[in-house]
Motif scaffolding. Structure first.
Motif, PDB file in Angstrom:
ATOM      1  N   ALA A  23       5.406  14.207 -11.322  1.00 41.07           N
ATOM      2  CA  ALA A  23       6.087  14.093 -12.942  1.00 41.07           C
ATOM      3  C   ALA A  23       5.285  15.390 -13.413  1.00 41.07           C
ATOM      4  N   PHE A  24       3.641  15.060 -13.462  1.00 36.17           N
ATOM      5  CA  PHE A  24       3.008  15.468 -14.099  1.00 36.17           C
ATOM      6  C   PHE A  24       3.349  17.015 -13.930  1.00 36.17           C
ATOM      7  N   VAL A  25       3.391  17.658 -12.323  1.00 42.40           N
ATOM      8  CA  VAL A  25       3.432  19.056 -11.800  1.00 42.40           C
ATOM      9  C   VAL A  25       4.527  19.825 -11.980  1.00 42.40           C
ATOM     10  N   GLY A  26       5.483  19.076 -12.450  1.00 40.42           N
ATOM     11  CA  GLY A  26       6.864  19.480 -13.405  1.00 40.42           C
ATOM     12  C   GLY A  26       7.866  19.291 -11.878  1.00 40.42           C
ATOM     13  N   LYS A  27       7.876  17.829 -12.153  1.00 35.37           N
ATOM     14  CA  LYS A  27       8.674  18.313 -10.353  1.00 35.37           C
ATOM     15  C   LYS A  27       9.666  16.497 -10.395  1.00 35.37           C
ATOM     16  N   ASN A  28      10.477  16.304 -10.019  1.00 33.45           N
ATOM     17  CA  ASN A  28      11.572  14.759 -10.832  1.00 33.45           C
ATOM     18  C   ASN A  28      11.400  14.507  -9.577  1.00 33.45           C
ATOM     19  N   PRO A  29      10.183  13.049  -9.298  1.00 32.55           N
ATOM     20  CA  PRO A  29       9.730  12.003  -8.460  1.00 32.55           C
ATOM     21  C   PRO A  29      10.532  11.728  -7.441  1.00 32.55           C
ATOM     22  N   LEU A  30      11.727  11.076  -8.704  1.00 34.65           N
ATOM     23  CA  LEU A  30      12.899  10.610  -8.042  1.00 34.65           C
ATOM     24  C   LEU A  30      14.090  10.985  -7.054  1.00 34.65           C
ATOM     25  N   LEU A  88       9.950  18.099   1.836  1.00 37.08           N
ATOM     26  CA  LEU A  88       9.041  18.314   0.570  1.00 37.08           C
ATOM     27  C   LEU A  88       8.650  20.225   1.270  1.00 37.08           C
ATOM     28  N   GLN A  89       8.007  20.058   1.749  1.00 34.33           N
ATOM     29  CA  GLN A  89       7.805  21.622   1.800  1.00 34.33           C
ATOM     30  C   GLN A  89       9.066  22.616   1.770  1.00 34.33           C
ATOM     31  N   THR A  90       9.885  22.223   1.944  1.00 34.49           N
ATOM     32  CA  THR A  90      11.230  23.011   1.616  1.00 34.49           C
ATOM     33  C   THR A  90      11.712  23.146   0.272  1.00 34.49           C
ATOM     34  N   GLN A  91      11.424  22.107  -0.358  1.00 37.92           N
ATOM     35  CA  GLN A  91      11.618  21.589  -2.362  1.00 37.92           C
ATOM     36  C   GLN A  91      10.370  22.428  -3.097  1.00 37.92           C
ATOM     37  N   GLY A  92       9.629  23.408  -2.425  1.00 40.50           N
ATOM     38  CA  GLY A  92       8.942  23.858  -3.250  1.00 40.50           C
ATOM     39  C   GLY A  92       7.523  23.122  -3.028  1.00 40.50           C
ATOM     40  N   LEU A  93       7.422  22.394  -2.171  1.00 39.59           N
ATOM     41  CA  LEU A  93       5.976  21.667  -2.849  1.00 39.59           C
ATOM     42  C   LEU A  93       5.311  22.661  -1.669  1.00 39.59           C
ATOM     43  N   THR A  94       3.771  22.064  -2.141  1.00 40.05           N
ATOM     44  CA  THR A  94       2.775  23.200  -0.361  1.00 40.05           C
ATOM     45  C   THR A  94       2.387  21.980   0.280  1.00 40.05           C
ATOM     46  N   THR A  95       2.169  22.738   1.524  1.00 43.11           N
ATOM     47  CA  THR A  95       1.554  21.769   2.643  1.00 43.11           C
ATOM     48  C   THR A  95       0.515  20.416   1.938  1.00 43.11           C
ATOM     49  N   SER A  96      -0.356  21.597   1.183  1.00 40.54           N
ATOM     50  CA  SER A  96      -1.385  20.457   1.003  1.00 40.54           C
ATOM     51  C   SER A  96      -0.932  19.354   0.117  1.00 40.54           C
ATOM     52  N   THR A  97      -0.513  19.381  -1.043  1.00 41.12           N
ATOM     53  CA  THR A  97       0.408  18.720  -1.766  1.00 41.12           C
ATOM     54  C   THR A  97       0.921  17.193  -0.626  1.00 41.12           C
ATOM     55  N   LEU A 101      13.640  14.154  -5.378  1.00 40.39           N
ATOM     56  CA  LEU A 101      12.748  14.027  -4.658  1.00 40.39           C
ATOM     57  C   LEU A 101      12.691  12.937  -2.875  1.00 40.39           C
ATOM     58  N   GLY A 102      12.684  12.030  -3.764  1.00 38.07           N
ATOM     59  CA  GLY A 102      12.610  10.739  -2.920  1.00 38.07           C
ATOM     60  C   GLY A 102      13.833  10.728  -2.538  1.00 38.07           C
ATOM     61  N   LEU A 103      14.874  10.836  -3.485  1.00 37.84           N
ATOM     62  CA  LEU A 103      16.148  10.286  -2.473  1.00 37.84           C
ATOM     63  C   LEU A 103      16.197  11.231  -1.960  1.00 37.84           C
ATOM     64  N   GLN A 104      16.158  12.936  -2.147  1.00 29.32           N
ATOM     65  CA  GLN A 104      15.943  13.695  -1.263  1.00 29.32           C
ATOM     66  C   GLN A 104      15.377  13.864  -0.065  1.00 29.32           C
ATOM     67  N   VAL A 105      14.232  13.389   0.354  1.00 38.03           N
ATOM     68  CA  VAL A 105      13.380  12.603   1.735  1.00 38.03           C
ATOM     69  C   VAL A 105      14.609  11.996   2.217  1.00 38.03           C
ATOM     70  N   VAL A 106      15.002  10.785   1.497  1.00 41.06           N
ATOM     71  CA  VAL A 106      14.534   9.665   2.544  1.00 41.06           C
ATOM     72  C   VAL A 106      17.053   9.969   3.058  1.00 41.06           C
ATOM     73  N   ALA A 164       0.938  -1.183   0.458  1.00 39.69           N
ATOM     74  CA  ALA A 164       0.236   0.150   0.537  1.00 39.69           C
ATOM     75  C   ALA A 164       0.348   1.370   0.112  1.00 39.69           C
ATOM     76  N   ILE A 165       1.541   1.431   0.491  1.00 34.92           N
ATOM     77  CA  ILE A 165       2.693   2.463   1.361  1.00 34.92           C
ATOM     78  C   ILE A 165       3.205   2.799  -0.804  1.00 34.92           C
ATOM     79  N   ALA A 166       3.710   1.508  -0.833  1.00 37.16           N
ATOM     80  CA  ALA A 166       4.852   2.102  -2.234  1.00 37.16           C
ATOM     81  C   ALA A 166       3.748   2.291  -2.636  1.00 37.16           C
ATOM     82  N   LEU A 167       2.352   2.046  -3.256  1.00 36.28           N
ATOM     83  CA  LEU A 167       1.825   2.153  -3.903  1.00 36.28           C
ATOM     84  C   LEU A 167       1.118   3.628  -3.879  1.00 36.28           C
ATOM     85  N   ALA A 168       1.605   4.324  -2.644  1.00 35.97           N
ATOM     86  CA  ALA A 168       0.884   5.548  -2.868  1.00 35.97           C
ATOM     87  C   ALA A 168       2.088   6.320  -3.061  1.00 35.97           C
ATOM     88  N   LEU A 169       2.883   5.783  -2.883  1.00 38.60           N
ATOM     89  CA  LEU A 169       4.504   5.732  -3.353  1.00 38.60           C
ATOM     90  C   LEU A 169       4.520   6.574  -4.749  1.00 38.60           C
TER      91      LEU A 169
END
Lengths: 527, 348
Positions: B37-44, B311-320, B46-51, B24-29
């Protein structure tokens, strides 16, 4: 046996009213029905007989559109049908009266008859509905009071409303699920008469039951289900109770008198172990449920409590086990009056209790089988030592109880609600018998069990009696009470109508007492 | 032809439950990644950044450690109440009440050093206990639904803390005018920023698990929680157990407030709980009634919260960030349910 005066004669070559062919229904891990054929002719009362879990209810739920079969055909009047819902089934003339009535208690009889019915006039006053109901009652010869609220009616009357509701919707096949379970013998006779009238005009009745005698009395043919499959269809005239029992369980069952004591069994004590003196008890709503009851229970005897359910049995079993306080009167254990009723205290004094609704009051459904099995002995060694609960010891005790109860348990950590009702009942019975050194109060111990399991259960009770405990056996099955009890008390509307010695018992008299007559009121016969 | 269909099992194995959750967690991610990716961010990236930020540096790990303390305790508070069949929605309010009471002792009691901390701890637990006292008694004696009472008292506690921190106990001449002066007694740190509150919270969770599983009292509590009628049948003092358990639940949430004050924030201020009380409900749901499970659920929740901050420091909004959090919880709940099913093959 009374033959109906006007038998319906089936025209030669007529199609069966209902025909089921090769019906199968599967539930997770269970075959509920497999290869079941059933044929019901016009004018026939057809009994469906089987143990609990034999697939009777599933089959009828398929016929009434509640379930859809996984295989097989439903043929009504020679035409194949598919019922996606009960509405379609009733439109095809198939109606069912369930064991638990589906009536709105706060509504009147007339309102219940007209509820959810396409023929109900759009704008109708209460008198108009009542008039229509009276006309329907007249037409089908079912006595009901159209203006009465359901709560004011007896169970028998409520059942009549249910039947009328089905018949009003032009049902030609009436399915009854254990209809006599809630009736007095007199009410049952009246029901049978109404059923014979109904089929005499070419309709049919499917009668679900596990009571052998009444099936033989009422039905023309009997279809027996066993383990989800059909074990046979027989003419009632060719059957005996023993034959039916054999077909039902696949082996011979002896309905024996279990009152005889083997050598070495404990004798009945001279003084009572448990005594009620003028005890009155309130029910949950604050109404008096038991009116000044006096009863003695001796060691080594079985005291049967006969009566139609709902006449104070629940409150009686609760007051006898300390789970409900007495409003007035005295409860004595071994000659000592108990001042404040407390269930734990009664347990310490050796009083066990098989409650009537085991899942709701005798078990914690969401907890493990282990936690449930040790409910009576968790507070003492070996399960709890110095306040420390020992899961390992609890599991050992649970294993022991399950093995004596002959219940195979794959996983003791599994929630007990996953067990079948019968297995739950066996575990509860064994759990209670372990602590019932003085008294066991058993409310409907065989309810929900099949014939084989009932015999085992009754054997347990007899063994406990032989070991010297006093038993209070509350049951609706007269046969069971007669087979086991030394004395039988009859409960009616919260009063004891009389206590009979089983040796001099007259079934008609018990029936009359269950219907509210005092002992000896029957007339000159006993005078 | 073989026919496949789903079959529901009454219980599930721990392995299946865990597997379903990981899935479930993998699917959510994955879903979140596609949207990013659709809104123009690089998910990988970002993910690496988070980890790397949360798990790869001692700073990140220390933040996690601080976040997990209140989450364990509020999650434990809700879980303990659940054992007896009560829903404590008021861990938030009890957290505030505990923080309030602990601050009162820390600011005004003439205690020094270690004794001040002990006093604050007792006061914090007592504050939470007082805050759940009325709901507990109302439920026990008048059958008043504790969902409503505990929830409503949250607002009272939140506003009380706002009041004292911006008015009565405000630091005069302070910078922000919205907090009390710094409280001198501090829980010592044992690893970077992480203070001894963490082992205390973990030990408390283990202790509750032990109490419930290995005492006669715990057995009775679980029994009544599963079926109150069974308590009556056995003659157990159900009312007393209910009150005790609810008071313990409140005290644990109150202690969480005290640890936050004495270990992390060091002043009483509005919004001090960061919604830990409400997040505790989610932790409890994820822990499925297991006190030990609370520790792991709180760790997961802390990681999610921490990732959100990064993620917020990377420019994502709180809502996201909230949406991703919600997605994970939502799919986990579905995964829990699906772990009851297995695919069977019909032979025909």
């Amino acid at each position: 046996m009374t033959e109906p005066s006007h038998r319906y004669v089936v025209p030669t070559g007529a199609a069966p009213l209902v025909q089921l062919k090769g019906i199968a229904k599967y539930f997770p891990g269970v075959i509920a029905n497999q290869d079941v054929d059933l044929e019901v002719m016009p004018g026939e009362i057809h009994a469906l007989l089987g143990e609990n879990g034999a697939g009777k209810s599933t089959l009828m739920n398929i016929l009434t559109g509640i379930y859809q079969p996984d295989a097989g055909e439903i043929i009504i009047d020679g035409y194949a049908c598919q019922f996606a819902s009960p509405v379609q089934a009733i439109a095809a003339g198939i109606g069912m009266v369930h064991q638990h009535f589906k009536l709105v208690n706060a509504f009147t009889v007339a309102e219940n008859i007209h509820l959810g019915w396409s023929e109900t006039p759009r704008r109708a006053s209460a008198p108009a509905l009542e008039e229509r109901t009276a006309a329907l009652a007249q037409k089908f010869n079912l006595q009901v009071k159209p203006s009465a609220r359901i709560t004011e009616l007896s169970t028998g009357e409520q059942q009549r409303v249910e039947i009328l509701r089905v018949l009003a919707r032009k049902a030609r096949v009436l399915i009854l699920d254990e209809p006599t379970a809630v009736l007095t013998p007199a009410e049952a006779r009246e029901l049978f008469k109404a059923l014979r009238d109904f089929v005499s005009t070419g309709n049919a009745v499917i009668f679900i039951s596990h009571k052998l005698d009444e099936v033989l009395e009422i039905s023309d043919r009997i279809t027996i289900l066993r383990g989800g499959r059909k074990a046979g269809t027989e003419l009632a005239a060719d059957c005996t109770p023993a034959k039916l029992a054999r077909l039902m369980v696949g082996r011979d069952i002896v309905l024996a008198d279990m009152r005889a004591r083997p050598p070495g069994a404990a004798a009945v004590s001279s003084s009572p172990v448990l005594r009620l003196r003028d005890v009155s008890v309130l029910n949950d709503n604050g109404h008096t449920a038991l009116h000044g009851i006096s009863l003695d229970v001796r060691a080594g005897e079985i005291l049967g409590i006969a009566g139609v359910a709902g006449n104070g049995q629940r409150e009686l079993s609760q007051v006898l086990t300390g789970t409900r306080p007495a409003a007035t009167g005295v409860i004595e254990i071994d000659g000592h009056a108990i001042a404040h009723a407390n269930a734990a205290d009664f347990v310490r004094r050796g009083i066990g209790h098989i409650p009537e609704d085991r899942l709701h009051s005798g078990l914690a459904p969401g907890l493990s089988i282990t936690a449930n099995a040790v409910m009576r002995e968790y507070a003492k060694p070996p399960v709890t030592i110095a306040g420390i609960f020992r899961p390992r010891a609890a599991k050992a005790l649970a294993r022991q109880i399950a093995s004596v109860a002959d219940v195979a348990i794959p996983d003791f950590a599994m929630p007990i609600r996953n067990l079948s009702g019968g297995n739950q009942q066996r575990l509860v019975a064994r759990r209670e018998m372990r602590i019932a050194s003085k008294i066991l109060v058993a409310a409907y111990p065989s309810r929900g069990l099949d014939v084989g399991a009932i015999n085992t259960m009754l054997r347990y009770i007899v063994d406990l009696r032989n070991a010297g405990a006093g038993i209070v056996l509350i049951s609706e099955e007269l046969e069971e009470l007669l087979n086991l009890s030394d004395r039988i008390a009859v409960l009616y509307e919260g009063r004891i109508m009389g206590v009979l010695d089983n040796d001099r018992v007259d079934i008609d008299e018990i029936g009359l007492m269950m219907g509210g007559r005092l002992r000896g009121e029957k007339g000159a016969a006993h005078g | 032809m073989a026919d496949f269909r789903l079959q529901r099992l009454p219980s599930t194995t721990p392995a299946a439950a865990l597997g379903a959750r990981i899935l479930a967690i993998a699917l959510a991610l994955v879903i979140a990644g596609v949207i990013l990716a659709f809104v123009g961010k690089n998910p990988l990236a970002l993910g690496l950044q988070v980890v790397t930020s949360s798990l790869g540096s001692s700073f990140g790990l220390e933040d996690l450690g601080l976040l997990v303390i209140p989450l364990i305790l509020t999650g434990l508070s809700v879980t303990v109440a659940q054992q007896i069949g009560a829903w404590n929605i008021g861990a938030e309010g009890q957290f505030y009440a505990g923080a309030f009471a602990a601050s009162a002792v820390g600011l005004f009691a003439p205690l020094s050093g270690g004794w001040s901390l002990v006093g604050m701890g007792v006061a914090g637990a007592f504050g939470g206990l007082v805050w759940i006292l009325i709901p507990a008694l109302a439920r026990a004696y008048a059958n008043v639904n504790e969902l409503i009472t505990t929830l409503l008292l949250n607002f009272v506690a939140i506003l009380l803390v706002y009041y004292v921190s911006t008015d009565a106990w405000r630091e005069r001449g302070g910078v922000a005018n919205s907090a009390t002066p710094r409280i001198k007694a501090e829980i010592p740190e044992f690893w970077g920023l992480v203070h001894w509150g963490l082992p205390i919270a973990v030990l408390l969770a283990l202790a509750m698990a032990g109490l419930l599983a290995f005492t006669r009292w715990g057995y009775e509590v679980r029994l009544i929680g599963s079926n109150p009628a069974a308590g009556k049948y056995l003659g157990i003092a159900a009312r007393r157990h209910l009150i005790t358990v609810m008071l313990i639940s409140g005290a644990i949430a109150g202690l969480a407030g005290m640890l936050e004050i004495a270990g992390t924030v060091h002043r009483l201020q509005g919004g001090i709980s960061n919604n830990y009380g409400y997040l505790g409900i989610m932790v409890a749901v994820l822990a499925r009634g297991s006190s030990i499970g609370v520790i792991f659920a709180a760790a997961l929740m802390a990681f999610i919260l921490n990732s959100g901050i990064i993620l917020q420091t990377q420019g994502l909004t709180t809502s996201t960030v909230l949406a991703i959090t919600g997605l994970i919880l939502f799919l986990t709940a579905i995964g829990d349910e699906l772990s009851h099913y297995r695919v069977v093959r019909d032979k025909s």
